[in-house]
Design a protein around this motif. Structure first.
Motif, PDB file in Angstrom:
ATOM      1  N   THR A 152      -4.700 -40.001 -70.284  1.00  0.00           N
ATOM      2  CA  THR A 152      -3.669 -40.907 -70.794  1.00  0.00           C
ATOM      3  C   THR A 152      -2.287 -40.262 -70.708  1.00  0.00           C
ATOM      4  O   THR A 152      -1.300 -40.911 -70.310  1.00  0.00           O
ATOM      5  CB  THR A 152      -3.971 -41.289 -72.249  1.00  0.00           C
ATOM      6  N   ALA A 153      -2.203 -38.984 -71.075  1.00  0.00           N
ATOM      7  CA  ALA A 153      -0.917 -38.284 -71.039  1.00  0.00           C
ATOM      8  C   ALA A 153      -0.381 -38.183 -69.614  1.00  0.00           C
ATOM      9  O   ALA A 153       0.818 -38.389 -69.369  1.00  0.00           O
ATOM     10  CB  ALA A 153      -1.071 -36.890 -71.645  1.00  0.00           C
ATOM     11  N   ARG A 154      -1.253 -37.871 -68.662  1.00  0.00           N
ATOM     12  CA  ARG A 154      -0.790 -37.783 -67.269  1.00  0.00           C
ATOM     13  C   ARG A 154      -0.344 -39.147 -66.756  1.00  0.00           C
ATOM     14  O   ARG A 154       0.656 -39.259 -66.034  1.00  0.00           O
ATOM     15  CB  ARG A 154      -1.890 -37.219 -66.369  1.00  0.00           C
ATOM     16  N   HIS A 155      -1.095 -40.181 -67.111  1.00  0.00           N
ATOM     17  CA  HIS A 155      -0.723 -41.533 -66.688  1.00  0.00           C
ATOM     18  C   HIS A 155       0.663 -41.899 -67.206  1.00  0.00           C
ATOM     19  O   HIS A 155       1.485 -42.459 -66.468  1.00  0.00           O
ATOM     20  CB  HIS A 155      -1.761 -42.536 -67.205  1.00  0.00           C
ATOM     21  N   GLU A 156       0.931 -41.573 -68.471  1.00  0.00           N
ATOM     22  CA  GLU A 156       2.224 -41.902 -69.057  1.00  0.00           C
ATOM     23  C   GLU A 156       3.342 -41.079 -68.421  1.00  0.00           C
ATOM     24  O   GLU A 156       4.439 -41.600 -68.143  1.00  0.00           O
ATOM     25  CB  GLU A 156       2.187 -41.659 -70.567  1.00  0.00           C
ATOM     26  N   ALA A 157       3.080 -39.800 -68.159  1.00  0.00           N
ATOM     27  CA  ALA A 157       4.085 -38.960 -67.511  1.00  0.00           C
ATOM     28  C   ALA A 157       4.386 -39.462 -66.101  1.00  0.00           C
ATOM     29  O   ALA A 157       5.548 -39.502 -65.669  1.00  0.00           O
ATOM     30  CB  ALA A 157       3.603 -37.514 -67.462  1.00  0.00           C
ATOM     31  N   ASP A 158       3.347 -39.860 -65.394  1.00  0.00           N
ATOM     32  CA  ASP A 158       3.531 -40.382 -64.039  1.00  0.00           C
ATOM     33  C   ASP A 158       4.306 -41.697 -64.066  1.00  0.00           C
ATOM     34  O   ASP A 158       5.170 -41.950 -63.216  1.00  0.00           O
ATOM     35  CB  ASP A 158       2.168 -40.575 -63.379  1.00  0.00           C
ATOM     36  N   ARG A 159       4.011 -42.540 -65.063  1.00  0.00           N
ATOM     37  CA  ARG A 159       4.716 -43.819 -65.185  1.00  0.00           C
ATOM     38  C   ARG A 159       6.204 -43.598 -65.431  1.00  0.00           C
ATOM     39  O   ARG A 159       7.056 -44.277 -64.832  1.00  0.00           O
ATOM     40  CB  ARG A 159       4.109 -44.636 -66.330  1.00  0.00           C
ATOM     41  N   LYS A 160       6.526 -42.644 -66.298  1.00  0.00           N
ATOM     42  CA  LYS A 160       7.927 -42.371 -66.604  1.00  0.00           C
ATOM     43  C   LYS A 160       8.669 -41.836 -65.387  1.00  0.00           C
ATOM     44  O   LYS A 160       9.822 -42.215 -65.136  1.00  0.00           O
ATOM     45  CB  LYS A 160       8.021 -41.378 -67.766  1.00  0.00           C
ATOM     46  N   ALA A 164      11.743 -43.723 -63.348  1.00  0.00           N
ATOM     47  CA  ALA A 164      13.028 -43.043 -63.181  1.00  0.00           C
ATOM     48  C   ALA A 164      13.361 -42.790 -61.715  1.00  0.00           C
ATOM     49  O   ALA A 164      14.379 -42.156 -61.404  1.00  0.00           O
ATOM     50  CB  ALA A 164      13.016 -41.723 -63.945  1.00  0.00           C
ATOM     51  N   GLY A 165      12.504 -43.265 -60.810  1.00  0.00           N
ATOM     52  CA  GLY A 165      12.752 -43.077 -59.387  1.00  0.00           C
ATOM     53  C   GLY A 165      12.453 -41.676 -58.903  1.00  0.00           C
ATOM     54  O   GLY A 165      12.947 -41.265 -57.846  1.00  0.00           O
ATOM     55  N   MET A 166      11.641 -40.933 -59.639  1.00  0.00           N
ATOM     56  CA  MET A 166      11.307 -39.554 -59.270  1.00  0.00           C
ATOM     57  C   MET A 166       9.955 -39.514 -58.568  1.00  0.00           C
ATOM     58  O   MET A 166       9.059 -40.313 -58.857  1.00  0.00           O
ATOM     59  CB  MET A 166      11.270 -38.668 -60.521  1.00  0.00           C
ATOM     60  N   GLU A 167       9.811 -38.577 -57.648  1.00  0.00           N
ATOM     61  CA  GLU A 167       8.546 -38.414 -56.952  1.00  0.00           C
ATOM     62  C   GLU A 167       7.560 -37.631 -57.813  1.00  0.00           C
ATOM     63  O   GLU A 167       7.946 -36.935 -58.756  1.00  0.00           O
ATOM     64  CB  GLU A 167       8.764 -37.679 -55.626  1.00  0.00           C
ATOM     65  N   ARG A 168       6.309 -37.746 -57.465  1.00  0.00           N
ATOM     66  CA  ARG A 168       5.290 -36.969 -58.156  1.00  0.00           C
ATOM     67  C   ARG A 168       5.487 -35.485 -57.863  1.00  0.00           C
ATOM     68  O   ARG A 168       5.878 -35.114 -56.751  1.00  0.00           O
ATOM     69  CB  ARG A 168       3.895 -37.372 -57.680  1.00  0.00           C
ATOM     70  N   PRO A 169       5.218 -34.622 -58.840  1.00  0.00           N
ATOM     71  CA  PRO A 169       5.317 -33.182 -58.571  1.00  0.00           C
ATOM     72  C   PRO A 169       4.189 -32.735 -57.645  1.00  0.00           C
ATOM     73  O   PRO A 169       3.179 -33.434 -57.487  1.00  0.00           O
ATOM     74  CB  PRO A 169       5.172 -32.565 -59.967  1.00  0.00           C
ATOM     75  N   ALA A 170       4.351 -31.574 -57.080  1.00  0.00           N
ATOM     76  CA  ALA A 170       3.293 -31.040 -56.218  1.00  0.00           C
ATOM     77  C   ALA A 170       2.014 -30.815 -57.014  1.00  0.00           C
ATOM     78  O   ALA A 170       0.903 -31.051 -56.520  1.00  0.00           O
ATOM     79  CB  ALA A 170       3.761 -29.737 -55.574  1.00  0.00           C
ATOM     80  N   PHE A 225       2.671 -32.007 -68.228  1.00  0.00           N
ATOM     81  CA  PHE A 225       2.621 -33.359 -68.784  1.00  0.00           C
ATOM     82  C   PHE A 225       2.027 -33.408 -70.187  1.00  0.00           C
ATOM     83  O   PHE A 225       2.082 -34.443 -70.853  1.00  0.00           O
ATOM     84  CB  PHE A 225       1.821 -34.295 -67.869  1.00  0.00           C
ATOM     85  N   ALA A 226       1.466 -32.289 -70.667  1.00  0.00           N
ATOM     86  CA  ALA A 226       0.868 -32.302 -72.004  1.00  0.00           C
ATOM     87  C   ALA A 226       0.750 -30.883 -72.533  1.00  0.00           C
ATOM     88  O   ALA A 226       0.671 -29.918 -71.762  1.00  0.00           O
ATOM     89  CB  ALA A 226      -0.510 -32.964 -71.981  1.00  0.00           C
ATOM     90  N   VAL A 227       0.741 -30.774 -73.849  1.00  0.00           N
ATOM     91  CA  VAL A 227       0.483 -29.513 -74.534  1.00  0.00           C
ATOM     92  C   VAL A 227      -0.714 -29.727 -75.451  1.00  0.00           C
ATOM     93  O   VAL A 227      -0.714 -30.643 -76.280  1.00  0.00           O
ATOM     94  CB  VAL A 227       1.692 -29.051 -75.366  1.00  0.00           C
TER      95      VAL A 227
END
Length: 231
Positions: A152-160, A164-170, A225-227
Motif C-alpha cells: 500500500t505504501a509503495r502504491h501511494e508513493a508511486d501515485r504521488k 507530480a509528473g515524476m518518473e519512477r526511481p530506479a 517509500f516507507a519506514v
C-alpha cells in the motif's frame, strides 16, 4: 455420511464435536507440546486414505493425538510466537461462523460481515487516533500485515510521483531497524524492493536521526517509500 445431506451419521458427529468444544471451553486449556513427525506417524498413521477415515475416527485422532501435539495459544504459559487470548464468546462464535459457510471478500456476497469488520476496524482506528478516512481489513497475521502495508505504501508513493509528473526511481526501498521482523525482508523480496537498515540505540530503539542517516546514505537512484518503525 453423505457430503451434503444431514443424516444420522452427521447428527452423531455434530453432537460429538459440540461435546468436545464445550468441554474445551469449560476447562482450563492444556499446554501440550510438539512431537516429532516419526512419533505422530506412529500414533496417527495415514489420514488420507482411499475410503476415508470418517468423521468419528477423524475426530478421535484429532482429540487423542493431533491436538495434544500442538501448544494451546490461549494457555497462560504460552508466551512466544503468536499470543492468543480469545474470550469464550469469541471462541464459540467460530462455530457459528464456520457452520454458516460465508465469504466476506466483497460487499456483494458478504455485506453483513464486511459491515461488522468495518465497525471493528473503525473502533481500532479511533483508538489509534486515526482520521475518518482510515480503513483496512483483517489479515491472517503480522507477516501478511507487513506485506499489505508495504504494498500500500509503495502504491501511494508511486501515485504521488506520477501525479507530480515524476518518473519512477530506479529502485524503491524501505528503511527498517536492524531489529525488524524477518517478514519485512521477505516482503521486500516478494515486492522486489531494497531494505536499508537503520541502527538502533542501546535500548534497541529506532530513532529519527538513524532513519535520516539511512535515507541520506541510500544508493543513487533509490527512493525510500516507507519506514518500518519499532518501539
Amino acid at each position: 455420511m453423505s457430503m451434503h445431506e444431514f443424516d444420522q451419521e452427521s447428527e452423531e458427529l455434530v453432537q460429538s464435536v459440540f461435546e468436545y468444544a464445550l468441554d474445551r471451553l469449560r476447562n482450563e486449556p492444556p499446554l501440550d507440546g510438539p512431537m516429532s513427525a516419526e512419533e505422530l506417524q506412529a500414533l496417527v498413521g495415514e489420514t488420507i486414505t482411499p475410503a476415508g477415515l470418517g468423521g468419528t475416527e477423524t475426530l478421535r485422532r484429532y482429540v487423542d493425538h493431533l491436538a495434544p501435539a500442538s501448544i494451546s495459544a490461549d494457555h497462560p504459559r504460552y508466551l512466544a510466537f503468536v499470543p492468543g487470548a480469545p474470550t469464550k464468546a469469541a471462541s464459540v462464535f467460530d462455530l457459528v461462523v464456520g457452520s454458516s459457510s460465508l465469504c466476506g471478500s466483497t460487499w456483494l456476497d458478504g455485506a453483513g460481515m464486511v459491515f461488522a469488520e468495518n465497525q471493528a476496524l473503525r473502533w481500532i482506528a479511533d483508538l489509534a487516533d486515526m482520521p475518518d478516512s482510515a480503513g483496512g481489513c483483517f489479515v491472517t497475521g503480522g507477516t501478511m500485515a507487513n506485506l499489505s502495508a508495504l504494498v500500500t505504501a509503495r502504491h501511494e508513493a508511486d501515485r504521488k510521483r506520477t501525479s507530480a509528473g515524476m518518473e519512477r526511481p530506479a529502485r524503491w526501498a524501505v528503511v527498517a531497524a536492524e531489529s525488524a521482523h524477518a517478514s519485512v525482508d521477505s516482503s521486500a523480496r516478494v515486492m522486489d524492493v531494497d531494505v536499508i537498515l537503520a541502527a538502533v540505540d542501546g535500548d534497541r530503539r529506532l530513532r529519527g536521526d538513524a532513519v535520516a542517516d539511512a535515507i541520506t546514505g541510500r544508493p543513487a537512484g533509490t527512493e525510500v517509500f516507507a519506514v518500518v518503525a519499532t518501539a
